[in-house]
Design an enzyme around this catalytic site. Structure first.
Site, PDB file in Angstrom:
ATOM      1  N   ARG A 131      42.931  40.520  40.153  1.00 59.80           N
ATOM      2  CA  ARG A 131      43.438  41.357  38.973  1.00 59.80           C
ATOM      3  C   ARG A 131      44.984  41.089  38.991  1.00 59.80           C
ATOM      4  NH1 ARG A 131      41.291  47.276  39.611  1.00 59.80           N
ATOM      5  NH2 ARG A 131      42.133  47.527  37.516  1.00 59.80           N
ATOM      6  N   ALA A 178      45.389  53.061  43.268  1.00 62.28           N
ATOM      7  CA  ALA A 178      46.807  52.766  42.988  1.00 62.28           C
ATOM      8  C   ALA A 178      47.648  52.655  43.967  1.00 62.28           C
ATOM      9  CB  ALA A 178      47.183  53.148  41.741  1.00 62.28           C
ATOM     10  N   SER A 181      36.721  47.099  42.813  1.00 62.82           N
ATOM     11  CA  SER A 181      37.002  45.702  42.390  1.00 62.82           C
ATOM     12  C   SER A 181      37.441  44.848  43.186  1.00 62.82           C
ATOM     13  CB  SER A 181      37.906  45.865  41.028  1.00 62.82           C
ATOM     14  OG  SER A 181      39.157  46.096  41.571  1.00 62.82           O
ATOM     15  N   HIS A 231      37.900  48.919  48.087  1.00 65.33           N
ATOM     16  CA  HIS A 231      38.062  48.754  46.704  1.00 65.33           C
ATOM     17  C   HIS A 231      37.032  48.295  46.024  1.00 65.33           C
ATOM     18  CE1 HIS A 231      42.448  49.214  47.334  1.00 65.33           C
ATOM     19  NE2 HIS A 231      42.335  48.664  48.278  1.00 65.33           N
ATOM     20  N   ASN A 249      39.592  54.867  49.908  1.00 67.71           N
ATOM     21  CA  ASN A 249      39.971  54.017  48.590  1.00 67.71           C
ATOM     22  C   ASN A 249      41.243  54.715  48.013  1.00 67.71           C
ATOM     23  OD1 ASN A 249      40.364  52.719  46.251  1.00 67.71           O
ATOM     24  ND2 ASN A 249      38.300  52.513  45.677  1.00 67.71           N
ATOM     25  N   PRO A 258      43.668  58.436  43.113  1.00 67.44           N
ATOM     26  CA  PRO A 258      43.627  58.757  41.834  1.00 67.44           C
ATOM     27  C   PRO A 258      42.832  57.891  40.877  1.00 67.44           C
ATOM     28  CG  PRO A 258      45.650  57.476  42.639  1.00 67.44           C
ATOM     29  CD  PRO A 258      44.962  57.728  43.835  1.00 67.44           C
ATOM     30  N   ASN A 259      42.387  58.634  39.839  1.00 66.74           N
ATOM     31  CA  ASN A 259      41.346  58.503  38.790  1.00 66.74           C
ATOM     32  C   ASN A 259      39.972  57.754  39.044  1.00 66.74           C
ATOM     33  OD1 ASN A 259      43.621  58.534  37.087  1.00 66.74           O
ATOM     34  ND2 ASN A 259      44.334  56.542  37.861  1.00 66.74           N
ATOM     35  N   GLU A 299      39.643  50.388  54.636  1.00 68.43           N
ATOM     36  CA  GLU A 299      40.052  50.240  53.269  1.00 68.43           C
ATOM     37  C   GLU A 299      39.096  49.756  52.398  1.00 68.43           C
ATOM     38  OE1 GLU A 299      43.636  48.128  50.718  1.00 68.43           O
ATOM     39  OE2 GLU A 299      43.841  48.185  52.882  1.00 68.43           O
ATOM     40  N   ARG A 344      35.450  55.353  33.090  1.00 68.85           N
ATOM     41  CA  ARG A 344      36.693  54.642  33.090  1.00 68.85           C
ATOM     42  C   ARG A 344      36.364  52.878  33.039  1.00 68.85           C
ATOM     43  NH1 ARG A 344      40.289  54.078  38.520  1.00 68.85           N
ATOM     44  NH2 ARG A 344      42.096  52.490  37.459  1.00 68.85           N
ATOM     45  N   TYR A 364      34.419  48.934  36.848  1.00 74.46           N
ATOM     46  CA  TYR A 364      33.951  49.993  37.692  1.00 74.46           C
ATOM     47  C   TYR A 364      32.739  50.324  37.788  1.00 74.46           C
ATOM     48  CZ  TYR A 364      38.970  50.394  38.721  1.00 74.46           C
ATOM     49  OH  TYR A 364      40.282  49.990  38.800  1.00 74.46           O
TER      50      TYR A 364
END
Length: 138
Positions: free
Chosen positions: A104, A74, A99, A97, A71, A9-10, A95, A17, A22
């Site tokens: 975070r 969330a 960031s 990511h 990825n 998502p996103n 996996e 964004r 990102y």
């Protein structure tokens, strides 16, 4: 070699964004460059904001492809369903990511996917995807 990148998502909003986290590049622009650089590999891409569609795609390719770069965004921190799909398939999963999730919010420090992944790459921006791809080629 047949590799698929699966984004959650996103991630369709990359380039627009939270550029401070990102970056400014869209994923499609990045993916085109990656495909050109690795033209001798079959690299495809799938993105969905819907958890069930991500699970369906993992199951669909999980016995046919040589590698999955995932990825889950969330969903990494919430989805036991995606974790179970990764565990159930034969194709190795890296996996990824963009960031550094450990720098975070605390809830991003837990991954349900990591225990069943071949490896985890975090915090190198979009370059994280290329590092994951290279892990399948060596």
């Amino acid at each position: 070699m047949k590799i698929i990148i699966i984004n959650g998502p996103n991630l369709n909003l990359l380039g627009r964004r939270e550029n401070n986290i990102y970056g400014n590049e869209t994923f499609n622009d990045f993916f085109e460059k990656l495909q050109k650089k690795y033209a001798n590999q079959e690299v495809s891409y799938f993105q969905s904001n819907i958890e069930g569609e991500l699970i369906d795609k993992i199951q669909e390719v999980g016995y046919k492809y040589d590698g999955i770069i995932l990825n889950a965004a969330a969903y990494t921190h919430t989805s036991i369903g995606i974790a179970d799909a990764v565990k159930a398939i034969e194709t190795p999963v890296v996996e990824v990511h963009i960031s550094n999730t450990f720098s975070r919010e605390t809830f991003r420090h837990k991954s349900y996917i990591s225990p069943n992944a071949k490896g985890v790459i975090v915090g190198f921006g979009l370059q994280s995807y290329e590092l994951a791809l290279q892990s399948f080629l060596t």
